[in-house]
Design a protein around this motif. Structure first.
Motif, PDB file in Angstrom:
ATOM      1  N   GLN A  72      -5.805  -4.730   6.617  1.00  0.00           N
ATOM      2  CA  GLN A  72      -5.111  -3.786   5.630  1.00  0.00           C
ATOM      3  C   GLN A  72      -4.620  -4.376   4.633  1.00  0.00           C
ATOM      4  O   GLN A  72      -4.448  -5.566   4.631  1.00  0.00           O
ATOM      5  CB  GLN A  72      -3.979  -3.142   6.389  1.00  0.00           C
ATOM      6  N   ILE A  73      -4.486  -3.611   3.377  1.00  0.00           N
ATOM      7  CA  ILE A  73      -4.046  -4.239   2.227  1.00  0.00           C
ATOM      8  C   ILE A  73      -2.521  -4.742   2.276  1.00  0.00           C
ATOM      9  O   ILE A  73      -1.549  -4.021   2.749  1.00  0.00           O
ATOM     10  CB  ILE A  73      -4.186  -3.182   1.245  1.00  0.00           C
ATOM     11  N   ARG A  86      -6.939  -8.217  -0.168  1.00  0.00           N
ATOM     12  CA  ARG A  86      -7.666  -7.577   0.922  1.00  0.00           C
ATOM     13  C   ARG A  86      -8.341  -8.401   1.427  1.00  0.00           C
ATOM     14  O   ARG A  86      -9.261  -8.214   2.521  1.00  0.00           O
ATOM     15  CB  ARG A  86      -8.660  -6.715   0.114  1.00  0.00           C
ATOM     16  N   GLU A  87      -8.286  -9.760   1.484  1.00  0.00           N
ATOM     17  CA  GLU A  87      -9.149 -10.975   2.169  1.00  0.00           C
ATOM     18  C   GLU A  87      -8.537 -12.179   2.476  1.00  0.00           C
ATOM     19  O   GLU A  87      -7.676 -12.349   1.724  1.00  0.00           O
ATOM     20  CB  GLU A  87     -10.561 -11.107   1.416  1.00  0.00           C
ATOM     21  N   ARG A 117       0.789  -1.128   0.103  1.00  0.00           N
ATOM     22  CA  ARG A 117       0.054  -0.084   0.011  1.00  0.00           C
ATOM     23  C   ARG A 117       0.904   1.400  -0.110  1.00  0.00           C
ATOM     24  O   ARG A 117       0.556   2.309  -0.069  1.00  0.00           O
ATOM     25  CB  ARG A 117      -0.823  -0.043   1.143  1.00  0.00           C
ATOM     26  N   ASP A 174      -9.031 -12.429  -5.464  1.00  0.00           N
ATOM     27  CA  ASP A 174      -7.934 -11.286  -5.278  1.00  0.00           C
ATOM     28  C   ASP A 174      -6.656 -11.938  -5.341  1.00  0.00           C
ATOM     29  O   ASP A 174      -5.527 -10.979  -5.144  1.00  0.00           O
ATOM     30  CB  ASP A 174      -8.157 -10.460  -4.059  1.00  0.00           C
ATOM     31  N   PRO A 231     -12.254 -10.239   5.719  1.00  0.00           N
ATOM     32  CA  PRO A 231     -11.355  -9.037   5.078  1.00  0.00           C
ATOM     33  C   PRO A 231     -10.095  -8.736   5.978  1.00  0.00           C
ATOM     34  O   PRO A 231     -10.082  -9.141   7.035  1.00  0.00           O
ATOM     35  CB  PRO A 231     -12.346  -7.793   4.934  1.00  0.00           C
ATOM     36  N   ARG A 232      -8.884  -8.358   5.279  1.00  0.00           N
ATOM     37  CA  ARG A 232      -7.979  -8.102   6.002  1.00  0.00           C
ATOM     38  C   ARG A 232      -8.055  -6.608   6.564  1.00  0.00           C
ATOM     39  O   ARG A 232      -8.827  -5.871   6.299  1.00  0.00           O
ATOM     40  CB  ARG A 232      -6.863  -8.150   5.130  1.00  0.00           C
TER      41      ARG A 232
END
Length: 544
Positions: A439-440, A284-285, A226, A421, A436-437
């Motif tokens: 953070q990316i 993201r997940e 990110r 993803d 979901p995570r």
């Protein structure tokens, strides 16, 4: 400058992606790389299935696919009949490498930081393997006196150069806010050590083929995607995040300087190649694949297996951990009598189908294998869905025949998945099978990078995507070596100047020969040392 009559240099950039490199070249962070690529050819390099470091680099240096060279993962089954998972070594590579082929044609080869090169084969040249802890790096390098010579390098530090396996867990688990800077500095220092080594050896022990890997890109992109991807990096960040981004850019500035000095050392008559084992993108997940298999009735955890934030060993565990760092702990908590399918390792994104009589008495009858596999594929496509949107979480599924055709198919996963993803699965139990995570993070993508420049190379060309197995025959062709008849890859002829191809047409030669193992140590001594090394690495990673 080398005194060799012809020279080829391969610079591996682990995980390099044009998504990042193009942005860094345009904004001025990597001016030399921008200039270098403009003087030659570039294109997308398509990785193997799945796009993973060990099978990809081994495909690059053998010119064949994983089903032919036998390497599928960092950890893989000892044999088609075994449930024991072992760490990759040179003994697992079942095809001749380019180092050996170059040697057989009277030339010298150097290999630096490639995975799977331990214990090292005896070659004319030198080998320092990658993915080896500092305590074992000297023992696993060739020739035996190599490290004695390297001690003459100012600032040489084997502890800095080798992997710190506990620190490397961050590449898949992420960093705490206070850890980012130390993490990036660690890889800045490591790359400096590897650069100092390749510079010394190019000056004092030149080879016709010099190949080395800078692997900090992969580690930094996993954790700091990110801060690097222009889709996210150009947005406003907190002050500490801006500091992290600036440090990431410093890593790439240093790398650019290393590339410039390596090219200068090689001289104007050398052909220079840059390649990555795979590309990168955001994730993201997390898909907890074993938990989904459990909910569908294909897998059974033992009754005392904890869910959620507790690991399967009962220890506190990051809820976003994938299990890359501890596959053994997860497998120990499967109820094998009631498990029909499971994911053994997070990095492979693969599913193993339990067939009775293959790795034990448990499992489905052998005559039901194909019908069961089709049922599982159908369930994965139609029932592994986003709990919120109902969209499929899996975008592609390969059978082992599709992904790993070859003599060693029986050691490969039965199914290999590409998630929506492109992230890695988690093999841990969980209260939910998808989340979901926080953070990316960065994850592997199949689109890697390829670039070439030199007297034999066309200038200013962008070539169509080409397979990673085409790199080995292309390197051999620049050295005037006939391409082995059993090499699956082909020379990337589009990159060569027409005049060069007319003067040096591609030739097909004899097939490769079986890999030569190092015979210096007795088998008993070598095996004992190898097992001790494997256990050391597995313990430091948390595998056992």
């Amino acid at each position: 400058m080398s005194c060799l009559d012809r020279q080829t240099v391969l610079i591996g950039l682990d995980g390099a992606s044009f998504t990042i490199l193009d942005h860094l070249m345009e904004e001025g962070t990597m001016p030399f790389l921008k200039k270098l690529i403009s003087l030659g050819c570039r294109g997308e390099l398509t990785s193997v299935i799945p796009p993973l470091t060990p099978p990809a680099w081994i495909s690059l240096i053998t010119g064949v696919r994983p089903g032919t060279h036998g390497v599928f993962n960092f950890l893989q089954f000892e044999s088609p009949k075994s449930r024991y998972i072992k760490w990759l070594s040179f003994r697992d590579i079942q095809r001749e490498t380019i180092w050996s082929i170059v040697n057989r044609h009277g030339m010298r080869a150097g290999s630096l930081n490639f995975i799977g090169m331990n214990p090292p084969p005896a070659i004319r040249g030198y080998i320092i393997p990658g993915f080896v802890s500092w305590r074992w790096l000297r023992k696993n390098s060739y020739p035996e006196d190599l490290f004695d010579r390297l001690r003459g390098i100012d600032g040489f530090d084997v502890k800095e150069m080798a992997l710190n396996f506990r620190e490397e867990e961050k590449a898949v688990k992420g960093c705490q806010r206070e850890e980012y800077e130390d993490w990036i500095w660690l890889h800045i220092r490591r790359e400096r050590q590897w650069f100092d080594v390749v510079r010394y050896l190019m000056k004092h022990d030149p080879c016709h083929l010099t190949a080395m890997i800078f692997d900090g890109l992969d580690r930094i992109q996993h954790v700091c995607w990110r801060f690097l991807d222009p889709a996210y990096a150009l947005k406003a960040h907190a002050a500490w995040e801006e500091k992290v981004r600036r440090l990431c850019l410093q890593y790439f500035r240093n790398l650019d300087e290393f590339l410039e000095q390596i090219v200068d050392l090689a001289g104007p008559q050398a052909n220079i190649f840059i390649a990555s084992d795979h590309g990168f993108g955001p994730t993201r997940e997390i898909l907890y694949l074993n938990q989904w298999l459990c909910q569908q009735g294909y897998l059974k955890w033992k009754d005392n297996t904890a869910m959620g934030t507790k690991s399967v060993a009962g220890q506190s565990e990051d809820i976003e951990s994938l299990g890359v760092e501890s596959p053994y702990r997860s497998l120990l908590h499967l109820d094998w009598k009631k498990t029909k399918a499971y994911a053994a390792t997070a990095s492979s994104n693969g599913i193993i189908i339990q067939v009775a009589g293959k790795r034990g008495e448990e499992g489905i009858p052998a005559n039901e294998y194909f019908s069961f596999r089709e049922e599982l594929i159908d369930k994965l496509r139609n029932s592994c869905l986003d709990p919120q949107s109902g969209e499929p979480l899996i975008k592609e599924i390969w059978t082992r025949e599709e992904a790993f055709a070859g003599n060693f198919i029986d050691c490969a996963p039965d199914l290999t998945l590409s998630l929506r993803d492109s992230g890695f699965i988690s093999i841990y139990p969980s209260e939910v099978y998808c989340r979901p995570r926080s953070q990316i993070m960065g994850t592997h993508r199949p689109e890697g990078v390829f670039a070439a420049v030199g007297p034999a190379i066309r200038k200013g060309e962008v070539i169509p995507p080409t397979s990673i197995i085409n790199v080995a025959p292309t390197l051999l062709h620049t050295l005037g070596i006939p391409i082995p008849s059993d090499m699956e890859g082909q020379v990337i002829t589009q990159i060569f100047d027409p005049a060069f191809l007319r003067a040096h047409p591609v030739e097909t030669g004899a097939p490769t020969v079986p890999p030569e193992r190092n015979q210096d140590a007795s088998p008993q001594r070598e095996d004992a040392e190898g097992q001790e090394q494997i256990m050391l690495r597995l313990k430091s990673l948390g595998y056992v």
